[in-house]
Motif scaffolding. Structure first.
Motif, PDB file in Angstrom:
ATOM      1  N   ILE A 152     -10.970  17.442   0.139  1.00  0.00           N
ATOM      2  CA  ILE A 152     -10.870  15.995   0.352  1.00  0.00           C
ATOM      3  C   ILE A 152      -9.520  15.688   0.995  1.00  0.00           C
ATOM      4  CG2 ILE A 152     -10.750  13.743  -0.810  1.00  0.00           C
ATOM      5  CD1 ILE A 152     -12.528  14.931  -2.998  1.00  0.00           C
ATOM      6  N   CYS A 153      -9.569  14.817   2.000  1.00  0.00           N
ATOM      7  CA  CYS A 153      -8.354  14.403   2.716  1.00  0.00           C
ATOM      8  C   CYS A 153      -7.202  14.176   1.730  1.00  0.00           C
ATOM      9  CB  CYS A 153      -8.657  13.123   3.497  1.00  0.00           C
ATOM     10  SG  CYS A 153      -7.187  12.232   4.041  1.00  0.00           S
ATOM     11  N   ARG A 154      -6.050  14.746   2.039  1.00  0.00           N
ATOM     12  CA  ARG A 154      -4.907  14.668   1.124  1.00  0.00           C
ATOM     13  C   ARG A 154      -4.488  13.226   0.862  1.00  0.00           C
ATOM     14  NH1 ARG A 154      -4.771  19.848  -0.988  1.00  0.00           N
ATOM     15  NH2 ARG A 154      -4.577  21.368   0.692  1.00  0.00           N
ATOM     16  N   GLN A 155      -4.511  12.420   1.890  1.00  0.00           N
ATOM     17  CA  GLN A 155      -4.094  11.024   1.712  1.00  0.00           C
ATOM     18  C   GLN A 155      -5.080  10.296   0.804  1.00  0.00           C
ATOM     19  OE1 GLN A 155      -1.393   9.270   3.008  1.00  0.00           O
ATOM     20  NE2 GLN A 155      -0.841  10.131   4.983  1.00  0.00           N
ATOM     21  N   ILE A 156      -6.368  10.603   0.967  1.00  0.00           N
ATOM     22  CA  ILE A 156      -7.360   9.968   0.098  1.00  0.00           C
ATOM     23  C   ILE A 156      -7.086  10.360  -1.349  1.00  0.00           C
ATOM     24  CG2 ILE A 156      -9.812   9.981  -0.570  1.00  0.00           C
ATOM     25  CD1 ILE A 156     -10.550   9.902   2.338  1.00  0.00           C
ATOM     26  N   GLN A 157      -6.802  11.649  -1.572  1.00  0.00           N
ATOM     27  CA  GLN A 157      -6.515  12.108  -2.931  1.00  0.00           C
ATOM     28  C   GLN A 157      -5.282  11.411  -3.507  1.00  0.00           C
ATOM     29  OE1 GLN A 157      -6.899  16.318  -4.039  1.00  0.00           O
ATOM     30  NE2 GLN A 157      -7.272  16.755  -1.885  1.00  0.00           N
ATOM     31  N   LEU A 158      -4.243  11.348  -2.704  1.00  0.00           N
ATOM     32  CA  LEU A 158      -2.998  10.751  -3.184  1.00  0.00           C
ATOM     33  C   LEU A 158      -3.187   9.275  -3.526  1.00  0.00           C
ATOM     34  CD1 LEU A 158      -0.357  12.325  -0.783  1.00  0.00           C
ATOM     35  CD2 LEU A 158      -0.453  12.568  -3.261  1.00  0.00           C
ATOM     36  N   LEU A 159      -3.819   8.555  -2.604  1.00  0.00           N
ATOM     37  CA  LEU A 159      -3.991   7.126  -2.824  1.00  0.00           C
ATOM     38  C   LEU A 159      -4.905   6.874  -4.012  1.00  0.00           C
ATOM     39  CD1 LEU A 159      -4.142   5.706   0.776  1.00  0.00           C
ATOM     40  CD2 LEU A 159      -2.245   5.783  -0.801  1.00  0.00           C
ATOM     41  N   HIS A 160      -5.901   7.716  -4.148  1.00  0.00           N
ATOM     42  CA  HIS A 160      -6.814   7.580  -5.270  1.00  0.00           C
ATOM     43  C   HIS A 160      -6.047   7.657  -6.586  1.00  0.00           C
ATOM     44  CE1 HIS A 160     -10.537   7.757  -7.483  1.00  0.00           C
ATOM     45  NE2 HIS A 160     -10.039   8.766  -8.172  1.00  0.00           N
ATOM     46  N   TYR A 161      -5.099   8.555  -6.625  1.00  0.00           N
ATOM     47  CA  TYR A 161      -4.276   8.717  -7.833  1.00  0.00           C
ATOM     48  C   TYR A 161      -3.569   7.403  -8.192  1.00  0.00           C
ATOM     49  CZ  TYR A 161      -0.850  10.702 -11.024  1.00  0.00           C
ATOM     50  OH  TYR A 161      -0.078  10.975 -12.125  1.00  0.00           O
ATOM     51  N   PHE A 162      -3.192   6.661  -7.174  1.00  0.00           N
ATOM     52  CA  PHE A 162      -2.519   5.385  -7.420  1.00  0.00           C
ATOM     53  C   PHE A 162      -3.487   4.204  -7.421  1.00  0.00           C
ATOM     54  CE2 PHE A 162       0.881   8.109  -5.794  1.00  0.00           C
ATOM     55  CZ  PHE A 162       1.772   7.976  -6.843  1.00  0.00           C
ATOM     56  N   GLY A 163      -4.765   4.512  -7.518  1.00  0.00           N
ATOM     57  CA  GLY A 163      -5.762   3.460  -7.646  1.00  0.00           C
ATOM     58  C   GLY A 163      -6.076   2.724  -6.365  1.00  0.00           C
ATOM     59  N   GLU A 164      -5.797   3.362  -5.235  1.00  0.00           N
ATOM     60  CA  GLU A 164      -6.069   2.713  -3.963  1.00  0.00           C
ATOM     61  C   GLU A 164      -7.190   3.460  -3.257  1.00  0.00           C
ATOM     62  OE1 GLU A 164      -3.298   1.679  -0.529  1.00  0.00           O
ATOM     63  OE2 GLU A 164      -1.912   2.040  -2.171  1.00  0.00           O
ATOM     64  N   ASN A 165      -7.948   2.760  -2.438  1.00  0.00           N
ATOM     65  CA  ASN A 165      -8.977   3.442  -1.658  1.00  0.00           C
ATOM     66  C   ASN A 165      -8.617   3.449  -0.189  1.00  0.00           C
ATOM     67  OD1 ASN A 165     -10.835   4.156  -3.655  1.00  0.00           O
ATOM     68  ND2 ASN A 165     -11.513   2.026  -3.777  1.00  0.00           N
ATOM     69  N   LEU A 166      -8.866   4.577   0.426  1.00  0.00           N
ATOM     70  CA  LEU A 166      -8.650   4.666   1.859  1.00  0.00           C
ATOM     71  C   LEU A 166     -10.039   4.781   2.473  1.00  0.00           C
ATOM     72  CD1 LEU A 166      -6.314   4.938   3.883  1.00  0.00           C
ATOM     73  CD2 LEU A 166      -6.491   7.408   3.655  1.00  0.00           C
TER      74      LEU A 166
ATOM     75  N   SER B 243       0.840  -1.190   0.000  1.00  0.00           N
ATOM     76  CA  SER B 243       0.000   0.000   0.000  1.00  0.00           C
ATOM     77  C   SER B 243       0.875   1.239   0.000  1.00  0.00           C
ATOM     78  CB  SER B 243      -0.883   0.013   1.235  1.00  0.00           C
ATOM     79  OG  SER B 243      -1.502   1.270   1.332  1.00  0.00           O
ATOM     80  N   TYR B 244       0.338   2.297  -0.586  1.00  0.00           N
ATOM     81  CA  TYR B 244       1.051   3.570  -0.535  1.00  0.00           C
ATOM     82  C   TYR B 244       0.737   4.334   0.744  1.00  0.00           C
ATOM     83  CZ  TYR B 244       3.170   3.295  -4.988  1.00  0.00           C
ATOM     84  OH  TYR B 244       3.976   2.918  -6.006  1.00  0.00           O
ATOM     85  N   TYR B 245      -0.195   3.805   1.515  1.00  0.00           N
ATOM     86  CA  TYR B 245      -0.637   4.558   2.676  1.00  0.00           C
ATOM     87  C   TYR B 245       0.425   4.564   3.763  1.00  0.00           C
ATOM     88  CZ  TYR B 245      -3.558   6.395   6.372  1.00  0.00           C
ATOM     89  OH  TYR B 245      -4.060   7.170   7.372  1.00  0.00           O
ATOM     90  N   ARG B 246       0.789   5.758   4.167  1.00  0.00           N
ATOM     91  CA  ARG B 246       1.765   5.889   5.254  1.00  0.00           C
ATOM     92  C   ARG B 246       1.098   6.734   6.322  1.00  0.00           C
ATOM     93  NH1 ARG B 246       7.115   6.467   3.557  1.00  0.00           N
ATOM     94  NH2 ARG B 246       7.469   7.002   5.708  1.00  0.00           N
ATOM     95  N   ASP B 247       0.500   6.064   7.332  1.00  0.00           N
ATOM     96  CA  ASP B 247      -0.313   6.870   8.247  1.00  0.00           C
ATOM     97  C   ASP B 247       0.523   7.670   9.230  1.00  0.00           C
ATOM     98  OD1 ASP B 247       0.411   4.921  10.003  1.00  0.00           O
ATOM     99  OD2 ASP B 247      -1.550   4.811  10.980  1.00  0.00           O
ATOM    100  N   ASN B 248       1.842   7.478   9.196  1.00  0.00           N
ATOM    101  CA  ASN B 248       2.669   8.318  10.070  1.00  0.00           C
ATOM    102  C   ASN B 248       3.096   9.621   9.389  1.00  0.00           C
ATOM    103  OD1 ASN B 248       4.387   6.876   8.331  1.00  0.00           O
ATOM    104  ND2 ASN B 248       6.131   7.263   9.666  1.00  0.00           N
ATOM    105  N   LEU B 249       2.651   9.813   8.140  1.00  0.00           N
ATOM    106  CA  LEU B 249       2.979  11.081   7.471  1.00  0.00           C
ATOM    107  C   LEU B 249       1.829  12.062   7.637  1.00  0.00           C
ATOM    108  CD1 LEU B 249       4.687  10.156   4.094  1.00  0.00           C
ATOM    109  CD2 LEU B 249       5.716  10.611   6.327  1.00  0.00           C
ATOM    110  N   TYR B 250       2.122  13.200   8.244  1.00  0.00           N
ATOM    111  CA  TYR B 250       1.118  14.225   8.422  1.00  0.00           C
ATOM    112  C   TYR B 250       1.309  15.258   7.311  1.00  0.00           C
ATOM    113  CZ  TYR B 250       0.597  12.128  13.069  1.00  0.00           C
ATOM    114  OH  TYR B 250       0.399  11.254  14.091  1.00  0.00           O
TER     115      TYR B 250
END
Ligand code: ADP
Ligand code: MG
Length: 633
Positions: free
Chosen positions: A540-554, A198-205
């Protein structure tokens, strides 16, 4: 210990695999095709290198960039593993020798570009090799939608005909869903085992903020932490300016960009790694091979080139999993500026054709002719002579280079370097000679320490004025000493090295590159648009936007990007109740970050965030830059 672990320890010195390296290695060694999509720095190389070492034979690695290949090969050689790079620089004779070595010389890795693979001669040679694995690195280059599309990647499946039974592994860091499908389809990996992280890095603010005075903003942000940080800026000049500005405000900063020589680069890197400088101010050339785990802040003072780049750059923060903050600071100007830079960098295929034609004229190459010569190329002079804009030529050359129509070396050495190779007795005899060579040599020995051990940067003008001899004679003397093998003289030049890779055939070549260049320009524009969209979309939450770009859903908003912190309506939160609880917790625990608060108070994260935010606004509590809340006393 199994064999994979043994090799990991023996050659790399690591004790354990990272997730999911071991699973991938198992899949590969079991003979499966594999597809690996993991972020940069995850450690993808090991996923093909270790399996290759576990069996007899050579691992063939297709990779897009010569610099990348040389890096990898060198790193393997440093570990005592033999690796060979088949570059365009090798002529036919060298290539034959290289393949002889591959067959008889215990080589384990052969790196080559996809273009090399198109040559029937190379295909013939590869068919004689005993391969154990085919690795396609940076596999996104196969897709028109990838950020580095290379048409030659589409022809990699030729390997299926030559070696139908050899397992393949495709590796990439940045693949949207679209790109992923392209890779699997084009490389015929339909039954491959797929590994995606996953591209999700929940420790990045993530904070994307509008700031009019970027410099001051950066200074204040950096003042609030003691931990290592990276500041990305747009130009080489900016790296120097910002580093100087920060240093003059008691923040130790060093700078890094592609124009530094290797020694300067490694010094800058070391200083920052050892934390003698807290801040690294860099262009996006600062990237490959940086695995410092405790970077707590990454700031973008300029817009990155694409979302892919942005992800990679902010991804250098918090590798150890601890909370880290990233800031992208922008203003109306920066978006305009980036659009302007983009516009300038878009060079049409027609213009490329015209530059290509003139380039051939310049060297008097006739139709159908291919010159084997490596030319010195003066971009400025060329642009002036044919009335092109400097930057246009630059980008056109880039295109032609990417299309393997020409090869050119973009980094000419700016300073001359020498190293003395003769031993001192022999030197003494040379010194007794009463001529300019001897004088130059004496001067070198006197002025520059360590010239026997390593290459030292010299300044011909300085030597000339000290010796009171014309500079061109000094240079001649140095060249002569080089010829006599007394020393090695790497002469500086402002000239690019340029070589033609295909025979001159203006129309044919134009048709070769037209579609690709058009596509590449389009992709470039689309990427820039996506990035601007991300920046402007504060709904829209930045992480949601970023992950969406890579085809992932948060599933739910991250809760700690700038959008999340500002979005949750206050009336939905029972502020009184919660704030009292939080206050008590902080009394007991002194400092807590959001996740820690959330563990102790299992309310929904949104309410917690909003309450905390209100408490901060009302100055009941503060937030330090480690992202921990504390009671303001
Ligand atoms: P990628 O190709 O995914 O970007 P690399 O293969 O270049 O990543 O590896 C990134 C860094 O991680 C390298 O410095 C590598 O030595 C390191 N690394 C890889 N695997 C491990 C491991 N199991 N333990 C520690 N470091 C590792
Ligand atoms: Mg890699």
């Amino acid at each position: 210990m199994d064999k994979a672990h043994e090799l990991l320890k023996k050659h790399w010195g690591f004790d354990s695999f990272r997730d999911p390296q071991a699973a991938i290695i198992n899949a590969v060694t079991a003979g499966n095709d594999t597809f690996v999509l993991l972020p940069t720095g995850a450690g993808k190389s090991l996923c093909y290198q270790i399996p290759a070492l576990m069996t007899d034979g050579v691992c063939l690695v297709v990779s897009p960039l010569i610099a990348l290949m040389e890096d990898q090969a060198k790193s393997l050689e440093d570990k005592g593993i033999k690796a060979l790079v088949l570059s365009s620089k090798l002529n036919r004779h060298d290539t034959i020798i290289a393949f002889d070595n591959l067959m008889h010389g215990n080589y384990k890795f052969l790196y080559l570009s996809p273009e090399k693979l198109q040559s029937e001669f190379i295909q013939e040679k590869i068919s004689q090799l005993s391969l154990n694995l085919i690795a396609i690195d940076e596999a996104h280059c196969i897709s028109q939608w990838g950020h580095d599309f290379r048409s030659a990647y589409l022809k990699i499946p030729v390997l299926n005909d030559i070696h139908p039974d050899i397992p393949k592994i495709a590796l990439t860091a940045t693949a949207t869903a679209h790109v992923k499908n392209d890779i699997i389809e084009n490389l015929q990996l339909t039954s491959a085992k797929i590994f995606t992280g996953s591209y999700y890095r929940d420790n990045l603010y993530i904070r994307i903020l509008k700031k009019e005075d970027t410099r001051l903003g950066i200074l204040n942000l950096l003042k609030s932490i003691d931990d290592p940080a990276i500041v990305y800026v747009g130009t080489r000049k900016n790296t120097v300016q910002y580093a100087r500005f920060l240093s003059s405000h008691q923040i130790k900063a060093t700078h890094y960009h592609g124009g530094l020589d290797n020694k300067q680069k490694s010094e800058a890197l070391q200083q920052w790694k050892d934390e003698k400088s807290k801040v690294m101010v860099a262009t996006n050339a600062f990237g490959m091979g940086i695995d410092k785990s405790n970077v707590r802040m990454v700031i973008h003072a300029h817009l990155p080139n694409s979302i892919e780049n942005y992800m990679q750059e902010i991804g250098r923060a918090g590798r150890d999993g601890k909370p880290s903050v990233t800031y992208l600071l922008y203003n109306d100007n920066s978006i305009l500026e980036s659009e302007l830079v983009l516009k300038k960098s878009i060079v049409s295929p027609e213009l490329c054709r015209s530059v290509y034609g003139k380039l051939n004229d310049y060297y008097q190459i006739a139709n159908g002719e291919l010159s084997e010569e490596i030319f010195n190329f003066d971009l400025q002079e060329f642009a002036l002579r044919y009335d092109f804009q400097f930057m246009q030529v630059y980008y056109a050359l880039n295109h032609l280079h990417n299309e393997d129509i020409i090869f050119y070396d973009q980094n000419p050495n700016k300073t001359s370097r020498i190293r003395i190779i003769e031993n001192s007795t022999k030197l003494f005899q040379v010194q007794s000679l009463q001529n300019i060579q001897a004088k130059v040599l004496q001067m070198l020995l006197r002025t520059y320490g360590g010239v026997h051990e390593q290459f030292i940067a010299i300044n011909e003008s300085l030597i000339s004025s000290k010796l009171n001899h014309p500079k061109d004679e000094v240079i001649k003397a140095l060249r002569r000493l080089d010829l006599d093998k007394v020393l090695v003289y790497n002469e500086s030049s402002n000239r690019l090295k340029l070589k033609f890779l295909v025979p001159r055939e203006d129309n044919f070549v134009y048709h070769m590159f037209r579609a690709n260049i058009t596509q590449r320009n389009k992709t470039k524009e689309a990427k820039s648009k996506s990035l601007h969209h991300l920046i402007k979309n504060d709904q829209i939450c930045r992480q949601i936007q970023l992950l969406h770009y890579f085809g992932e859903n948060l599933d739910s908003p991250c809760g700690h990007c700038d959008v999340c912190l500002s979005r949750i309506p206050a009336e939905k939160v029972d502020y009184q109740e919660l704030s009292a609880q939080i206050f008590n917790l902080l009394k007991k625990n002194k400092t807590l970050n959001l996740n820690e608060v959330n563990q102790l108070l299992p309310n929904d994260k949104g309410s917690l965030v909003k309450t905390l935010q209100l408490m901060v606004e009302r100055k009941l509590i503060g937030l330090n830059l480690q992202n921990k809340f504390y009671i303001i006393t």
